[in-house]
Design an enzyme around this catalytic site. Sequence first.
Site, PDB file in Angstrom:
ATOM      1  N   GLU A 125       0.817  -1.230   0.000  1.00 51.75           N
ATOM      2  CA  GLU A 125       0.000   0.000   0.000  1.00 51.75           C
ATOM      3  C   GLU A 125       0.844   1.272   0.000  1.00 51.75           C
ATOM      4  OE1 GLU A 125      -2.784  -0.617   3.231  1.00 51.75           O
ATOM      5  OE2 GLU A 125      -3.884  -2.139   2.103  1.00 51.75           O
ATOM      6  N   GLU A 244      -5.441  -8.369  -1.834  1.00 48.80           N
ATOM      7  CA  GLU A 244      -5.990  -8.337  -0.470  1.00 48.80           C
ATOM      8  C   GLU A 244      -7.403  -7.773  -0.528  1.00 48.80           C
ATOM      9  OE1 GLU A 244      -3.422  -6.511   2.513  1.00 48.80           O
ATOM     10  OE2 GLU A 244      -5.182  -5.632   3.480  1.00 48.80           O
TER      11      GLU A 244
END
Length: 321
Positions: A125, A244
């Site tokens: 991220e 994810e």
Amino acid sequence: DLNNKILLNAVKAFSPLKIRLGGTLQDKVTYGTEDNKEPCTSFVLKPDIMFSFTQGCLPMQRWDELNSFFQKAGVKVIFGLNALAGRSVHGGVAVGPWNPTNAESFIRYTVSKKYNIHGWEFGNELCGAGIGTSVAADQYASDVVVLRKIVQDVYRGVEPKPLIIAPGGFFDGAANWFKEFLNKSGESANAVTHHIYNLGAGSDDHLVERILDPTYLDGVASTFSGLKNVLQSSGTSAEAWVGEAGGAYSSGCHLVSDAFVNSFWYLDQLGMSATYGTRTYCRQTLIGGNYGLLNTTTFNPNPDYYRFGSALVSVILHELI
């Protein structure tokens, strides 16, 4: 507890299965290889710093134990590397090139032990505005090229070679970042991973309403189609993966994420993934939080464990049709 038979059997039941080791703290992990001169200590909670934990270290003994478990379970391993090593962070932006020294040592150790790694994923991220911190697309692309060269060198004469996977972050609001990354990294990445939590926070009082609302669930189609368009326009051969997805972020919600009702968004999104050409869908999580497929203390299956098995069949059939 890697010796727990319920855990082992629960994972074996899905074989072959991809398991991703990674997440927020992967970008604070060092690897306890012989050339790592720092003490190999665990994470320590410290709320006033980035990600609320100090740097932690993965001992090679634990890595050995994990790989023994993976081999028994028959899984394909995706390992998330620390992509912040060597950088300095200023105002939520990570500056400078990646220092690959410790990661390369870890990869060499892994190859020397003949551990089978299906893919190395670079960072968690860090794309776009990032979560906690971010890395500029051009710098990130350069670093992925470096990782690719390391893997090609370390795995010389070894087949099959592991995949290079990136960037493991959110596509929404970062389409231009993804475009620049793909244009500047060439064919260095084999899979482009993105994360999805389209239901909102686990503390939200309206989760069940959203889960049961087809119109709301359809809203995430723009994310899938947007990434598909970016991949096609870049000319890359990299596949789209959901790296994810847990429905509701912040560990989901007790009696929702770990209940039968959670299956509706999950099955819907798996079907949508197949529709837009997603090749791998990584569910958050096997164990951990309210959205885990297994109970965190007993390892007994939650309802979505069974949905996961039936959904795999459904997605495969969809692709065959």
